[in-house]
Write a protein that holds these residues in place. Structure first.
Motif, PDB file in Angstrom:
ATOM      1  N   UNK A 163      37.937  48.935  46.072  1.00  0.00           N
ATOM      2  CA  UNK A 163      37.925  47.533  45.663  1.00  0.00           C
ATOM      3  C   UNK A 163      36.493  47.086  45.392  1.00  0.00           C
ATOM      4  N   UNK A 164      36.356  45.977  44.637  1.00  0.00           N
ATOM      5  CA  UNK A 164      35.037  45.569  44.157  1.00  0.00           C
ATOM      6  C   UNK A 164      34.787  44.080  44.371  1.00  0.00           C
ATOM      7  N   UNK A 165      33.507  43.741  44.524  1.00  0.00           N
ATOM      8  CA  UNK A 165      33.025  42.367  44.398  1.00  0.00           C
ATOM      9  C   UNK A 165      32.292  42.279  43.070  1.00  0.00           C
ATOM     10  N   UNK A 166      32.517  41.197  42.329  1.00  0.00           N
ATOM     11  CA  UNK A 166      31.880  41.037  41.031  1.00  0.00           C
ATOM     12  C   UNK A 166      31.275  39.637  40.899  1.00  0.00           C
ATOM     13  N   UNK A 167      30.120  39.557  40.244  1.00  0.00           N
ATOM     14  CA  UNK A 167      29.474  38.282  39.941  1.00  0.00           C
ATOM     15  C   UNK A 167      28.985  38.346  38.496  1.00  0.00           C
ATOM     16  N   UNK A 168      29.390  37.361  37.683  1.00  0.00           N
ATOM     17  CA  UNK A 168      28.982  37.303  36.281  1.00  0.00           C
ATOM     18  C   UNK A 168      28.280  35.977  36.025  1.00  0.00           C
ATOM     19  N   UNK A 169      27.239  36.000  35.216  1.00  0.00           N
ATOM     20  CA  UNK A 169      26.499  34.780  34.881  1.00  0.00           C
ATOM     21  C   UNK A 169      26.167  34.786  33.397  1.00  0.00           C
TER      22      UNK A 169
END
Length: 260
Positions: free
Chosen positions: A177-183
């Motif tokens: 599983x993953x944590x993702x942050x997009x900006x």
């Protein structure tokens, strides 16, 4: 692969009003956006577990085509669907075919004249093969994405601009599983042109083999067309600027968005 699909698009936060977008801002009630995307990528080497580029590739190519639909059901509720098709070839493996089908929804929790906050969820299944560059098993399975969106319009150097932030927990059946942050930050120097800078970062949960992390940077230009400017074309360049246990990938990004 179906060649007629190979047009292009990056499916990520277009947040300026009256411009096609797939981020925090909702579609209008009854409006539909279709995004067709094609991203040809390659890598010459990879980041190792210490974050250094020590592994060289003879062959690493990944061409991904996507079709995305965003339907505004009400002023607050959007329904989404996405189909991914991928050609993937490396020194050790290859895959060509349907990667996944994703269905989801986004709910606008609060919206003002200049800002928006939304929550979304989606389920991804069907298809087989690599869904991301950090997949190990390639078994597909059923994955779930839980996401928070925040966006704001403002002025930058006297020109209309916006920022779109997204944070997600991506739960996977067979992969880590993953944590993702997009900006995303964008500025409109003229009514028909926009320039964007974006960062897509994330990490997997720790597994027996370790943990992958990545930070992808992208710069692109968007041009709007048509009497109502409901068609947009984006051209950009994305590359992995830092990471651990991931390929140092580079990809051309070409996008075509159409709002009905």
């Amino acid at each position: 692969m179906l060649n007629w699909l190979r047009l292009a698009v990056l499916v990520i936060g277009m947040a300026v009003p009256c411009l096609a977008h797939a981020g925090a801002w909702p579609q209008g009630k009854g409006d539909t956006q279709v995004i067709i995307s094609y991203e040809p990528g390659h890598a010459d080497d990879a980041f190792d577990a210490s974050g250094s580029k020590t592994q060289a590739f003879n062959t690493w190519k990944s061409d991904e085509t996507s079709v995305y639909i965003d339907q505004g059901v009400t002023e607050r509720l959007d329904l989404t669907a996405k189909v991914n098709y991928r050609d993937y070839v490396t020194d050790d493996e290859s895959f060509s075919g349907l990667s996944s089908v994703e269905l989801g929804a986004r709910w606008t929790v609060k919206r003002t004249r200049d800002s928006v906050f939304a929550l979304g969820a989606s389920v991804e299944g069907l298809g087989k093969g690599k869904r991301s560059d950090v997949d190990i098993s390639g078994r597909g399975g059923t994955d779930y994405d839980l996401r928070a969106y925040a966006g704001r319009n403002f002025k930058l150097l006297g020109k209309p601009a916006f920022i779109d932030l997204q944070a997600a927990r991506h739960l996977r059946q067979y992969e880590a599983s993953q944590w993702r942050v997009d900006a995303t930050i964008g500025i409109k120097p003229s009514p028909k042109w926009m320039v964007m800078a974006q960062v897509f970062a994330g990490q997997t949960d720790r597994e027996s083999w370790g943990r992958a992390t990545w930070a992808n940077s992208e710069f692109s230009v968007v041009r709007r067309f048509g009497p109502q400017q409901r068609t947009s074309v984006q051209v950009g360049w994305r590359q992995t600027t830092a990471g651990r246990d991931v390929p140092a990938a580079k990809a051309l990004v070409v996008s075509v968005w159409k709002t009905f």
